[in-house]
Write a protein that holds these residues in place. Structure first.
Motif, mmCIF file in Angstrom:
data_model
loop_
_atom_site.group_PDB
_atom_site.id
_atom_site.type_symbol
_atom_site.label_atom_id
_atom_site.label_comp_id
_atom_site.label_asym_id
_atom_site.label_seq_id
_atom_site.Cartn_x
_atom_site.Cartn_y
_atom_site.Cartn_z
ATOM 1 N N LEU A 98 -107.157 38.169 93.798
ATOM 2 C CA LEU A 98 -106.140 37.380 93.091
ATOM 3 C C LEU A 98 -104.742 37.919 93.376
ATOM 4 O O LEU A 98 -103.811 37.158 93.628
ATOM 5 C CB LEU A 98 -106.418 37.364 91.591
ATOM 6 N N TRP A 101 -102.406 32.773 84.034
ATOM 7 C CA TRP A 101 -103.389 32.351 85.028
ATOM 8 C C TRP A 101 -104.660 31.891 84.327
ATOM 9 O O TRP A 101 -105.081 32.483 83.333
ATOM 10 C CB TRP A 101 -103.758 33.522 85.941
ATOM 11 N N GLN A 154 -112.702 31.799 95.133
ATOM 12 C CA GLN A 154 -111.928 31.876 93.900
ATOM 13 C C GLN A 154 -111.083 30.610 93.799
ATOM 14 O O GLN A 154 -110.753 29.993 94.811
ATOM 15 C CB GLN A 154 -111.009 33.107 93.863
ATOM 16 N N TRP A 183 -108.393 31.394 85.908
ATOM 17 C CA TRP A 183 -108.954 31.740 87.208
ATOM 18 C C TRP A 183 -110.472 31.846 87.141
ATOM 19 O O TRP A 183 -111.023 32.267 86.134
ATOM 20 C CB TRP A 183 -108.353 33.082 87.652
ATOM 21 N N GLY A 199 -108.189 28.460 90.785
ATOM 22 C CA GLY A 199 -107.596 28.420 89.463
ATOM 23 C C GLY A 199 -106.167 27.950 89.482
ATOM 24 O O GLY A 199 -105.666 27.441 90.489
#
Length: 116
Positions: free
Chosen positions: A31, A53, A102, A55, A104
């Protein structure tokens, strides 16, 4: 680098014991790399502050993987201060195979372009 020394991040053997084929990158390291890529991109935002965030860690990033981050402006809104706006940035991070690892959103306060 992050201080998380859980054994799957430190040793291939430990990662194998936990069912991973190789060492796993700490999710927050990925991240932070994605945020750094955003901040060093050719097209940059004149940011004031990150407001948070949301995520998801969808799949592991393994030692030796290459990642690619795609970012889009999903939403924007004005604030009481006419010189600022809040953007919702949507991120999708993929491995070299194209798998989402990942994803988000980041709420980012920015200076408005038309507000001098």
């Amino acid at each position: 680098m992050t201080g998380d020394q859980f054994e799957i991040h430190m040793s291939d053997e430990a990662a194998l014991r936990h069912g991973f084929p190789a060492r796993v990158a700490h999710g927050l390291l990925v991240l932070s790399l994605v945020d750094g890529l955003k901040n060093n991109a050719v097209a940059r935002f004149r940011a004031v502050a990150s407001l948070g965030w949301t995520w998801r860690f969808s799949a592991p990033v393994l030692a030796g993987d290459t990642i690619k981050a795609e970012v889009t402006v999903a939403d924007k809104r004005t604030t009481r201060n006419p010189a600022r706006a809040i953007l919702c940035l949507r991120f999708v991070v993929r491995s070299q195979s194209g798998k989402i690892v990942q994803e988000g959103d980041n709420q980012l306060m920015v200076y408005r372009r038309d507000a001098g």
